[in-house]
Design an enzyme around this catalytic site. Structure first.
Site, PDB file in Angstrom:
ATOM      1  CB  SER A 134      -0.863  -0.030   1.263  1.00  0.00           C
ATOM      2  OG  SER A 134      -1.435   1.220   1.498  1.00  0.00           O
ATOM      3  CE1 TYR A 156      -4.526  -2.227   4.966  1.00  0.00           C
ATOM      4  CE2 TYR A 156      -3.483  -0.117   4.538  1.00  0.00           C
ATOM      5  CZ  TYR A 156      -4.089  -1.263   4.082  1.00  0.00           C
ATOM      6  OH  TYR A 156      -4.254  -1.460   2.716  1.00  0.00           O
TER       7      TYR A 156
END
Ligand SMILES: NC(=O)C1=CN([C@@H]2O[C@H](COP(=O)(O)OP(=O)(O)OC[C@H]3O[C@@H](n4cnc5c(N)ncnc54)[C@H](OP(=O)(O)O)[C@@H]3O)[C@@H](O)[C@H]2O)C=CC1
Ligand SMILES: CC(C)CCC[C@@H](C)[C@H]1CC[C@H]2C3=C(CC[C@]12C)[C@@]1(C)CCC(=O)C[C@@H]1CC3
Length: 291
Positions: A134, A156
């Site tokens: 990401s 995350y």
């Protein structure tokens, strides 16, 4: 398994000559990973590609104040591209005693790769391991002293940065045995993950604004098809030609054209080695616990 079966049927309809098999695997559960890997080893002698796409962002919280502050700062483009500083999550512990985000986004995949090494590392042919990382993978969210991110609010981001580090370590360890690892970033894609941040009707309402933002940051890929561009691009590459220290980004231009672009990662090779060592220690620990 119902959705997997439906996907299998759809693939068989569009590609009738192909063979598609499904297998149940919960990357958040150690037993499930070991069991599924065993099944793969029984079914196949070799693997050419392993896509590690599963990932979660549980209980995301959007910091509205930080968002509006960012909107009027010089970092506005970077904020839209990475979500840095405006998103936090609440994590929990799994029945294996591990942090859910860490095990789902990183450790479960790590264990799967370890189990499948004999199928991936074969002298006569190369294989590719491809991680969906990401743009939200930030070094500042990660700490070797707190691998599972017990003490922070960005599990995350931490887990995605760890996957970038791990990919580098896997290349150093296994390139000579024919296994190559790469990381991709799909951009901002409308999926269940983003519907957890803001409701889907809201995303639909602001779609014209997002098309406009896309003119300034090509990271707003928006659809899963566009987001998969780098996954497909990597499939077409010779693994030996890839750079272990870059992340391959799926991007979509203001006119809607898709392309893949490499970006150097903010990676320290010693840190990647240290992470690999820590993951090995944790692997020994969980395996012992299971015996
Ligand atoms: N959407 C975005 O903007 C971005 C997404 N990503 C990454 O893309 C990847 C895909 O996410 P996305 O499609 O957006 O989100 P979704 O929530 O729509 O999909 C998540 C996928 O991961 C699978 N998954 C989740 N938990 C587990 C588990 N414990 N075991 C096995 N599979 C699991 C889900 O399977 P099932 O449906 O069966 O539960 C599903 O296929 C993730 O790694 C995410 O971090 C990266 C950057 C941006
Ligand atoms: C007007 C709107 C576009 C306002 C949306 C603001 C935020 C909700 C989004 C701006 C950048 C986004 C982003 C992500 C989530 C939603 C935003 C924070 C991700 C963190 C989602 C998961 C990822 O892996 C990376 C994404 C980066 C950008």
């Amino acid at each position: 398994m119902q959705r997997a079966e439906a996907a299998r049927q759809a693939l068989l309809t569009s590609h009738p000559e192909s063979e598609v098999a499904v297998l149940k695997l919960d990357v958040g559960s150690i037993r499930s990973v070991l069991h599924a890997a065993q099944e793969v080893k029984l079914r196949y002698n070799r693997l050419d590609y392993l896509y590690l796409n599963a990932g979660i962002m549980p209980n995301p919280q959007l910091d509205i104040k930080a968002f509006f502050k960012g909107l009027f700062s010089s970092n506005v483009i970077s904020m839209f591209a990475t979500g840095e500083g405006i998103l936090t999550q609440k994590d929990k512990t799994t029945s294996d005693g591990l942090q859910e985000v860490f095990v789902t986004n990183l450790f479960g995949h790590y264990l799967l790769v370890r189990e499948l090494e004999p199928l991936l590392c074969q002298p006569e042919k190369t294989s590719q391991v491809i991680w969906t990382s990401s743009s939200n993978a930030h070094r500042s969210a990660f700490s070797l002293e707190d691998l599972q991110h017990l003490r922070g609010t960005e599990p995350y981001s931490s887990s995605k940065y760890a996957s970038d580090l791990l990919s580098v370590a896997l290349n150093r360890k296994h390139n000579q045995q024919g296994m190559y690892s790469s990381v991709i970033c799909p951009g901002l894609v409308m999926t269940n993950l983003t519907y957890g941040i803001l409701p889907s009707f809201f995303w639909t309402l602001i779609m014209p604004i997002m098309w406009l933002i896309r003119v300034f940051t090509n990271t707003f890929t928006l659809t899963p098809y566009n987001g998969a561009e780098a996954l497909f691009w990597l499939f077409m590459q010779k693994p030996e030609s890839l750079d272990a220290l870059v992340k391959y980004h799926s991007l979509t231009s203001g006119l809607g054209n898709n392309y893949t672009q490499p970006h150097k990662m903010d990676i320290d090779e010693d840190m990647s080695e240290a992470l690999y060592k820590k993951l090995q220690d944790l692997e020994d620990e969980v395996r012992q616990r299971l015996n």
